[in-house]
Design an enzyme around this catalytic site. Structure first.
Site, PDB file in Angstrom:
ATOM      1  N   GLY A 190     -21.372  29.351 -32.585  1.00 42.10           N
ATOM      2  CA  GLY A 190     -22.043  28.532 -33.582  1.00 42.10           C
ATOM      3  C   GLY A 190     -21.603  28.885 -34.985  1.00 42.10           C
ATOM      4  O   GLY A 190     -20.475  29.333 -35.196  1.00 42.10           O
ATOM      5  N   SER A 191     -22.498  28.741 -35.925  1.00 46.08           N
ATOM      6  CA  SER A 191     -22.168  28.940 -37.331  1.00 46.08           C
ATOM      7  C   SER A 191     -22.415  30.380 -37.758  1.00 46.08           C
ATOM      8  O   SER A 191     -23.220  31.093 -37.143  1.00 46.08           O
ATOM      9  CB  SER A 191     -23.021  28.011 -38.196  1.00 46.08           C
ATOM     10  OG  SER A 191     -24.390  28.400 -38.122  1.00 46.08           O
ATOM     11  N   VAL A 194     -26.247  31.177 -38.427  1.00 48.98           N
ATOM     12  CA  VAL A 194     -27.055  31.450 -37.236  1.00 48.98           C
ATOM     13  C   VAL A 194     -26.582  32.732 -36.559  1.00 48.98           C
ATOM     14  O   VAL A 194     -27.378  33.481 -35.988  1.00 48.98           O
ATOM     15  CB  VAL A 194     -27.006  30.255 -36.257  1.00 48.98           C
ATOM     16  CG1 VAL A 194     -27.854  30.538 -35.019  1.00 48.98           C
ATOM     17  CG2 VAL A 194     -27.488  28.989 -36.940  1.00 48.98           C
ATOM     18  N   GLY A 195     -25.280  33.008 -36.653  1.00 45.26           N
ATOM     19  CA  GLY A 195     -24.750  34.255 -36.094  1.00 45.26           C
ATOM     20  C   GLY A 195     -25.435  35.481 -36.675  1.00 45.26           C
ATOM     21  O   GLY A 195     -25.678  36.472 -35.977  1.00 45.26           O
ATOM     22  N   GLU A 212     -18.843  33.905 -31.700  1.00 47.00           N
ATOM     23  CA  GLU A 212     -17.723  32.967 -31.854  1.00 47.00           C
ATOM     24  C   GLU A 212     -18.132  31.960 -32.922  1.00 47.00           C
ATOM     25  O   GLU A 212     -18.850  30.999 -32.644  1.00 47.00           O
ATOM     26  CB  GLU A 212     -17.413  32.293 -30.523  1.00 47.00           C
ATOM     27  CG  GLU A 212     -17.056  33.251 -29.403  1.00 47.00           C
ATOM     28  CD  GLU A 212     -15.810  34.078 -29.694  1.00 47.00           C
ATOM     29  OE1 GLU A 212     -14.935  33.577 -30.422  1.00 47.00           O
ATOM     30  OE2 GLU A 212     -15.729  35.202 -29.193  1.00 47.00           O
ATOM     31  N   CYS A 246     -14.398  23.858 -34.303  1.00 47.33           N
ATOM     32  CA  CYS A 246     -14.340  25.091 -35.102  1.00 47.33           C
ATOM     33  C   CYS A 246     -12.912  25.469 -35.472  1.00 47.33           C
ATOM     34  O   CYS A 246     -12.676  26.107 -36.501  1.00 47.33           O
ATOM     35  CB  CYS A 246     -15.012  26.243 -34.362  1.00 47.33           C
ATOM     36  SG  CYS A 246     -14.308  26.595 -32.741  1.00 47.33           S
TER      37      CYS A 246
END
Length: 496
Positions: A190-191, A194-195, A212, A246
């Site tokens: 994700g982003s 949020v990571g 990732e 991505c």
């Protein structure tokens, strides 16, 4: 607070893991074969769900989602027995009589959190590595691609053994509660924003994470290029899945006077792929939802648009849009675009392009378009990124023998192929001795004699101090070690 029962699910899977069934090759193989059938036998239903969620055409869905999962699952099945074998390693001289090996053991119960932009691939692909390594897994598909999540939930419950694989759904409240559980690894796609939340939750139990993430992936283009070729390659890589990838080219840095040539080639490629009215093309996808359409619209400066900028909010459509004369301070250059907007910057030389990349967060991918080897080598040497692709884009993410992952702000950890197996394994160091030759150990037992001369020989053998290594020197070292062992043996006998 709502009780979603996640503690019971995790506890059940942990107990099943401790039974040790997935330690065996046969059981792992059985689960991988079931996962392969899940995709193969239901590919049409999965592709239909992808179309409903993202307007993704069936061909693109096959190439970039289902086919990738089946190929990697098939290759993992092919090589699993080899991967599971302990890896013998060369011991140092002191332990040259014994076996040293690395055993890859499963971690336990892992959480895999998928992403909405490639919901099938990014949920099921990590599961291949988790099962191959012998873990139990909980899958959490993205709630933002609800049709794909619904289909995968039904199929996972039908095909996969619930003793080893469970799937849960939900939005922020459910995810927050899920992250309170103790896992042996969390794998998130994700982003970066949020990571950071995932990593903070994982720190409660010191849970290792694979993140990732994404970032602004630049493409550096110089004047030596064949612009017809690179126009096709950049346009395809940027506009697949309507730019919601991505690894997509986020922006272009043109070196020298090549900007106008590149823009013209991009226009021709776009219309060759999708026609003059891309909204009518069956091959062009849609934006996830109206919120993302509005977000992307705010990034477009109409005064800098040289192509596109057609928006249909009800159809979740934004046309391929090219902007020129973009500056680093423009809104479109602040965060990852994740849409079909392509800003083009211009710099005077390669050094300026390299500095631009160096001064920003490390991207998930860097793309170099040049026919000058010196230029390619210099950019490779002077920049850092999760991956690099020269004279193409995105395709490096589909090579199973290359690790896929970011660095710095674009992520940590890597997977695909054998790297997935490693990502979900602990590499346990093992040295295996027997109980004979105990006299050799007397040298390490107290009481110690500080000025014992043979110790200098041993130090010389074990501490190379920068001496170059070669095959003859290794044999010489073994011979000298034998002499020392003989000396110690005689010394011990004389003492006795």
């Amino acid at each position: 607070m709502a009780n979603f029962g996640y503690d019971k699910i995790v506890s059940t899977l942990r107990n099943n893991y401790r039974e040790g069934n997935l330690y065996e090759y046969g059981k792992r193989l059985e689960q991988l074969q079931a996962l392969y059938r899940l995709v193969e036998e239901n590919e049409g239903e999965l592709l239909e769900a992808l179309h409903k969620d993202l307007g993704k055409c069936k061909t693109e869905g096959r190439i970039m989602e289902t086919m990738i999962v089946m190929r990697e699952c098939g290759e993992t099945i092919q090589y699993l027995k080899t991967w599971m074998k302990p890896e013998s390693v060369k011991p140092d001289l002191l332990n040259s009589l014994y076996a040293c090996k690395i055993i890859r053991e499963p971690l336990g119960v892992v959480l895999i959190m998928g992403a909405w932009n490639y919901p099938v691939q990014l949920t099921l692909l990590p599961l291949i590595g988790a099962l191959a390594a012998g873990n139990c897994a909980i899958l959490k598909p993205s709630e933002l691609s609800p049709h794909s999540a619904q289909v995968m939930t039904k199929l996972v419950q039908k095909y996969m053994d619930p003793d080893f694989v469970r799937i849960v759904n939900g939005a922020i409240p459910e995810t927050t509660e899920l992250l309170k559980q103790r896992f042996d690894k969390i794998f998130f796609t994700g982003s970066p924003s949020v990571g950071k939340i995932i990593m903070k939750a994982a720190s409660e139990y010191l849970t290792p994470v694979d993140l990732e993430l994404g970032g602004k992936c630049p493409a550096i283009v110089d004047e030596s290029c064949n612009f017809d070729a690179i126009g096709n390659r950049i346009a395809w890589a940027k506009l697949a899945n309507a730019g919601q990838t991505c690894l997509a080219v986020d922006y272009i840095i043109c070196v020298g006077n090549c900007r106008d040539k590149l823009i013209e080639s991009l226009k021709k490629s776009i219309e060759s792929f999708y026609g003059e009215d891309q909204q009518e093309s069956d091959s062009y996808g849609r934006i996830l939802n109206k919120r993302h359409v509005a977000r992307l619209q705010k990034l477009i400066d109409p005064s800098k648009v040289v192509y596109g900028n057609k928006v249909d909010e009800d159809d979740l459509y934004i046309s391929p849009t090219i902007m020129k004369d973009v500056s680093p301070d423009d809104p479109v250059m602040q965060d990852e675009i994740f849409g079909p907007i392509l800003p083009v910057l211009t710099v005077k030389n390669i050094d300026e392009a390299i500095r631009y990349v160096q001064e920003r967060e490390k991207p998930l991918a860097l793309y170099i378009f040049s026919n000058v080897q010196k230029t390619i080598d210099r950019i490779l040497k002077m920049t850092s990124s999760g991956s690099v692709c020269v004279n193409d884009a995105v395709v490096q993410g589909a090579v199973p023998t290359l690790p896929f992952g970011g660095v710095g702000n674009s992520g940590m950890g890597a997977y695909h192929g054998h790297f997935s197996y490693d990502a979900f394994s602990h590499r346990k160091a093992c040295i295996i001795k027997d109980q004979r030759l105990e006299f050799l150990n007397k040298i390490r037992y107290p009481p110690y004699v500080f000025d014992w001369k043979p110790l200098n020989w041993i130090v010389w053998l074990l501490v190379p101090k920068g001496r170059p290594s070669s095959s003859w020197s290794s044999w010489l070292g073994l011979a000298l070690l034998g002499i020392v062992i003989g000396f110690v043996y005689n010394f011990v006998l004389n003492k006795q």
